[in-house]
Design a protein around this motif. Structure first.
Motif, PDB file in Angstrom:
ATOM      1  N   ASP A 129      52.866 -76.727  95.416  1.00 19.87           N
ATOM      2  CA  ASP A 129      54.012 -77.496  94.929  1.00 19.87           C
ATOM      3  C   ASP A 129      55.144 -76.545  94.561  1.00 19.87           C
ATOM      4  O   ASP A 129      55.090 -75.347  94.845  1.00 19.87           O
ATOM      5  CB  ASP A 129      53.611 -78.365  93.720  1.00 19.87           C
ATOM      6  CG  ASP A 129      53.058 -77.543  92.557  1.00 19.87           C
ATOM      7  OD1 ASP A 129      53.572 -76.431  92.285  1.00 19.87           O
ATOM      8  OD2 ASP A 129      52.099 -78.006  91.905  1.00 19.87           O
ATOM      9  N   LYS A 130      56.159 -77.073  93.922  1.00 22.15           N
ATOM     10  CA  LYS A 130      57.260 -76.268  93.370  1.00 22.15           C
ATOM     11  C   LYS A 130      57.560 -76.808  91.975  1.00 22.15           C
ATOM     12  O   LYS A 130      58.689 -77.197  91.647  1.00 22.15           O
ATOM     13  CB  LYS A 130      58.492 -76.346  94.285  1.00 22.15           C
ATOM     14  CG  LYS A 130      59.556 -75.285  94.011  1.00 22.15           C
ATOM     15  CD  LYS A 130      59.054 -73.856  94.197  1.00 22.15           C
ATOM     16  CE  LYS A 130      60.216 -72.872  93.956  1.00 22.15           C
ATOM     17  NZ  LYS A 130      59.724 -71.469  93.925  1.00 22.15           N
ATOM     18  N   ALA A 131      56.510 -76.847  91.162  1.00 22.73           N
ATOM     19  CA  ALA A 131      56.580 -77.495  89.852  1.00 22.73           C
ATOM     20  C   ALA A 131      57.493 -76.782  88.864  1.00 22.73           C
ATOM     21  O   ALA A 131      57.855 -77.360  87.834  1.00 22.73           O
ATOM     22  CB  ALA A 131      55.172 -77.612  89.256  1.00 22.73           C
ATOM     23  N   ASN A 132      57.868 -75.553  89.152  1.00 23.08           N
ATOM     24  CA  ASN A 132      58.800 -74.840  88.263  1.00 23.08           C
ATOM     25  C   ASN A 132      60.241 -75.297  88.470  1.00 23.08           C
ATOM     26  O   ASN A 132      61.123 -74.948  87.677  1.00 23.08           O
ATOM     27  CB  ASN A 132      58.696 -73.332  88.470  1.00 23.08           C
ATOM     28  CG  ASN A 132      58.951 -72.914  89.906  1.00 23.08           C
ATOM     29  OD1 ASN A 132      58.751 -73.706  90.830  1.00 23.08           O
ATOM     30  ND2 ASN A 132      59.366 -71.682  90.106  1.00 23.08           N
ATOM     31  N   SER A 153      60.961 -82.143  89.876  1.00 23.08           N
ATOM     32  CA  SER A 153      60.272 -83.183  89.105  1.00 23.08           C
ATOM     33  C   SER A 153      59.141 -83.812  89.911  1.00 23.08           C
ATOM     34  O   SER A 153      58.073 -84.125  89.371  1.00 23.08           O
ATOM     35  CB  SER A 153      61.271 -84.269  88.682  1.00 23.08           C
ATOM     36  OG  SER A 153      62.235 -83.754  87.785  1.00 23.08           O
ATOM     37  N   SER A 155      57.301 -82.387  92.021  1.00 27.02           N
ATOM     38  CA  SER A 155      56.177 -81.454  92.009  1.00 27.02           C
ATOM     39  C   SER A 155      55.455 -81.449  90.667  1.00 27.02           C
ATOM     40  O   SER A 155      54.239 -81.259  90.599  1.00 27.02           O
ATOM     41  CB  SER A 155      56.657 -80.034  92.329  1.00 27.02           C
ATOM     42  OG  SER A 155      56.900 -79.872  93.714  1.00 27.02           O
ATOM     43  N   ARG A 156      56.198 -81.686  89.600  1.00 26.46           N
ATOM     44  CA  ARG A 156      55.540 -81.746  88.290  1.00 26.46           C
ATOM     45  C   ARG A 156      54.628 -82.969  88.204  1.00 26.46           C
ATOM     46  O   ARG A 156      53.511 -82.895  87.677  1.00 26.46           O
ATOM     47  CB  ARG A 156      56.580 -81.736  87.173  1.00 26.46           C
ATOM     48  CG  ARG A 156      57.204 -80.352  86.965  1.00 26.46           C
ATOM     49  CD  ARG A 156      58.047 -80.289  85.712  1.00 26.46           C
ATOM     50  NE  ARG A 156      59.374 -80.887  85.910  1.00 26.46           N
ATOM     51  CZ  ARG A 156      60.423 -80.227  86.397  1.00 26.46           C
ATOM     52  NH1 ARG A 156      60.301 -78.960  86.767  1.00 26.46           N
ATOM     53  NH2 ARG A 156      61.599 -80.826  86.525  1.00 26.46           N
ATOM     54  N   TRP A 176      53.336 -84.366  90.862  1.00 29.25           N
ATOM     55  CA  TRP A 176      52.283 -84.019  91.823  1.00 29.25           C
ATOM     56  C   TRP A 176      51.164 -83.246  91.125  1.00 29.25           C
ATOM     57  O   TRP A 176      49.985 -83.584  91.245  1.00 29.25           O
ATOM     58  CB  TRP A 176      52.886 -83.173  92.949  1.00 29.25           C
ATOM     59  CG  TRP A 176      51.920 -82.763  94.015  1.00 29.25           C
ATOM     60  CD1 TRP A 176      51.037 -81.718  93.980  1.00 29.25           C
ATOM     61  CD2 TRP A 176      51.727 -83.399  95.289  1.00 29.25           C
ATOM     62  NE1 TRP A 176      50.319 -81.655  95.141  1.00 29.25           N
ATOM     63  CE2 TRP A 176      50.716 -82.678  95.967  1.00 29.25           C
ATOM     64  CE3 TRP A 176      52.315 -84.499  95.915  1.00 29.25           C
ATOM     65  CZ2 TRP A 176      50.280 -83.026  97.249  1.00 29.25           C
ATOM     66  CZ3 TRP A 176      51.884 -84.840  97.189  1.00 29.25           C
ATOM     67  CH2 TRP A 176      50.880 -84.120  97.838  1.00 29.25           C
ATOM     68  N   ARG A 177      51.532 -82.225  90.373  1.00 26.47           N
ATOM     69  CA  ARG A 177      50.524 -81.391  89.703  1.00 26.47           C
ATOM     70  C   ARG A 177      49.751 -82.197  88.664  1.00 26.47           C
ATOM     71  O   ARG A 177      48.529 -82.066  88.539  1.00 26.47           O
ATOM     72  CB  ARG A 177      51.204 -80.167  89.067  1.00 26.47           C
ATOM     73  CG  ARG A 177      50.230 -79.196  88.445  1.00 26.47           C
ATOM     74  CD  ARG A 177      50.881 -77.895  88.023  1.00 26.47           C
ATOM     75  NE  ARG A 177      51.381 -77.105  89.148  1.00 26.47           N
ATOM     76  CZ  ARG A 177      51.568 -75.785  89.112  1.00 26.47           C
ATOM     77  NH1 ARG A 177      51.298 -75.115  87.997  1.00 26.47           N
ATOM     78  NH2 ARG A 177      52.023 -75.137  90.158  1.00 26.47           N
ATOM     79  N   GLU A 178      50.455 -83.032  87.931  1.00 28.45           N
ATOM     80  CA  GLU A 178      49.811 -83.845  86.896  1.00 28.45           C
ATOM     81  C   GLU A 178      48.762 -84.782  87.495  1.00 28.45           C
ATOM     82  O   GLU A 178      47.637 -84.888  86.988  1.00 28.45           O
ATOM     83  CB  GLU A 178      50.882 -84.657  86.157  1.00 28.45           C
ATOM     84  CG  GLU A 178      50.352 -85.632  85.126  1.00 28.45           C
ATOM     85  CD  GLU A 178      51.439 -86.529  84.550  1.00 28.45           C
ATOM     86  OE1 GLU A 178      51.159 -87.712  84.286  1.00 28.45           O
ATOM     87  OE2 GLU A 178      52.586 -86.044  84.377  1.00 28.45           O
ATOM     88  N   HIS A 202      46.459 -73.990  91.604  1.00 27.95           N
ATOM     89  CA  HIS A 202      47.806 -74.359  92.041  1.00 27.95           C
ATOM     90  C   HIS A 202      48.535 -73.132  92.572  1.00 27.95           C
ATOM     91  O   HIS A 202      48.274 -71.998  92.137  1.00 27.95           O
ATOM     92  CB  HIS A 202      48.607 -74.964  90.885  1.00 27.95           C
ATOM     93  CG  HIS A 202      47.969 -76.184  90.277  1.00 27.95           C
ATOM     94  ND1 HIS A 202      48.058 -77.428  90.841  1.00 27.95           N
ATOM     95  CD2 HIS A 202      47.217 -76.317  89.147  1.00 27.95           C
ATOM     96  CE1 HIS A 202      47.391 -78.298  90.081  1.00 27.95           C
ATOM     97  NE2 HIS A 202      46.876 -77.645  89.051  1.00 27.95           N
ATOM     98  N   TYR A 230      52.666 -72.048  94.030  1.00 24.28           N
ATOM     99  CA  TYR A 230      54.015 -72.422  94.431  1.00 24.28           C
ATOM    100  C   TYR A 230      54.159 -72.248  95.946  1.00 24.28           C
ATOM    101  O   TYR A 230      53.555 -71.348  96.553  1.00 24.28           O
ATOM    102  CB  TYR A 230      55.063 -71.586  93.717  1.00 24.28           C
ATOM    103  CG  TYR A 230      55.150 -71.834  92.230  1.00 24.28           C
ATOM    104  CD1 TYR A 230      54.986 -73.115  91.711  1.00 24.28           C
ATOM    105  CD2 TYR A 230      55.407 -70.795  91.340  1.00 24.28           C
ATOM    106  CE1 TYR A 230      55.074 -73.352  90.355  1.00 24.28           C
ATOM    107  CE2 TYR A 230      55.496 -71.011  89.976  1.00 24.28           C
ATOM    108  CZ  TYR A 230      55.326 -72.294  89.479  1.00 24.28           C
ATOM    109  OH  TYR A 230      55.399 -72.529  88.124  1.00 24.28           O
TER     110      TYR A 230
END
Length: 356
Positions: A190-193, A196, A198-199, A201-203, A219, A221
């Protein structure tokens, strides 16, 4: 077993590679006592030429009523000036959406016979390449809102990357289920940094992981993942990612295995219906010259037999036939190496057919 297969030859080299795959399927059906009924449908640039639409409604309905779909390739510079809603690639996006094909499965495996064709160094290849990319296929930027508007006197383009929790949950389950049958490792990209989507997605992926305590989740990036695929591909088992990231990473992964011409793919729904295609594209520069590599399409057909029809031994027979052809040193131009024998698309099909 009797199965109806919708066949989309498509554009460029599509007809050449599909023709060889159909020969292999017919031979396999004869050997194992099955009946495969092939029905040609129009999609892509050829459909635009014949009826003005990249995906005629009749084609879509036939695909919906079939047990599976086998696709060659669509697109080419001839149709670059078509409006966005009628470009050849739009036919693919519509098929994926209308057929509910939310999960794209792309293996990245280094066949020992193609080791010399890989651009990676020997010390990297010695560790092996054998992983699967699980890509969400009907969400993200490709299916978000797209617009170009005038703001303060200049054109501004906007593409929306949208995901719901349920979409992420569905594709995550596919990845974890596959991992359970392999090395029990999922790396979610993802690109959670920054994003939104991606955030979320990670959750959601972490929530799904709780139902798979036997599978290790980590995980990565997307920019790091792109680097790691070239630097140390042996670390990957199942790589889970969203639509656009998966599109890019899967093409990168195909090249390190020697040639994009041998990589199959499956796009799956919640049922048994699937769309199977090679990932190499339409290659209009070599269309009609008997230079195309049919192996990616043939192996896509093998995936169809296993994943949609449950015909594992038949699928394995096709895979063995491909391996035997490569073991004997036969190569198309895209994977040619010193000491091997150069053959065309049809001859490669003939050689694989002999083993079936």
């Amino acid at each position: 077993m009797q199965k109806r297969i919708a066949v989309i030859y498509g554009d460029g080299i599509g007809r050449e590679v599909i023709t060889q795959a159909l020969r292999i399927l017919e031979s396999t059906a004869d050997k194992y006592g099955h009946t495969f009924i092939f029905e040609e449908v129009l999609a892509g640039g050829c459909a635009i030429d014949k009826c003005g639409q990249c995906l005629p409604q009749e084609s879509l309905e036939i695909c919906k009523q079939s047990d599976s779909v086998l696709l060659g390739a669509v697109g080419g510079p001839k149709w670059d000036n078509e409006p966005s809603h009628n470009r050849p690639e739009k036919a693919l996006l519509t098929l994926r959406k209308e057929l509910g094909l939310f999960a794209n499965i792309r293996p990245a495996t280094l066949l020992p016979q193609l080791r010399k064709a890989s651009p990676l160094k020997d010390e990297i290849l010695n560790c092996g390449i054998d992983f699967i990319i699980v890509r969400e296929l009907i969400g993200g930027a490709y299916f978000g809102e797209h617009k170009i508007e005038q703001i303060n006197g200049e054109k501004v383009a906007t593409d929306g990357m949208t995901y719901s929790a349920s979409q992420i949950e569905s594709i995550a389950k596919v990845a974890f289920d596959i991992a359970r049958k392999r090395k029990k490792q999922v790396i979610s990209v993802d690109k959670a940094n920054v994003l939104s989507s991606s955030r979320l997605w990670r959750e959601v992926v972490e929530s799904v992981a709780k139902n798979y305590p036997d599978v290790q989740l980590s995980h990565m990036y997307v920019d790091n993942a792109a680097m790691q695929i070239c630097r140390a591909p042996s670390q990957f088992d199942v790589l889970l990612t969203e639509n656009m990231f998966g599109d890019i990473l899967s093409d990168e992964a195909s090249v390190i295995t020697g040639t994009i011409g041998v990589i199959p793919s499956a796009s799956l729904s919640l049922g048994t219906l699937g769309l199977y295609e090679p990932i190499h594209g339409s290659a209009p520069d070599i269309a009609g010259e008997d230079k195309a590599n049919p192996i990616g399409t043939i192996l896509s057909a093998a995936m169809m037999l296993e994943l949609s029809f449950g015909l594992t031994k038949e699928s394995e027979a096709i895979q063995r036939a491909v391996q035997e052809a490569l073991e004997k040193g036969y190569r198309t131009g895209d994977m040619m190496s010193e000491g091997c024998t150069l053959v065309g698309c049809k001859q490669m099909g003939d050689i694989i057919l002999e083993s079936i």
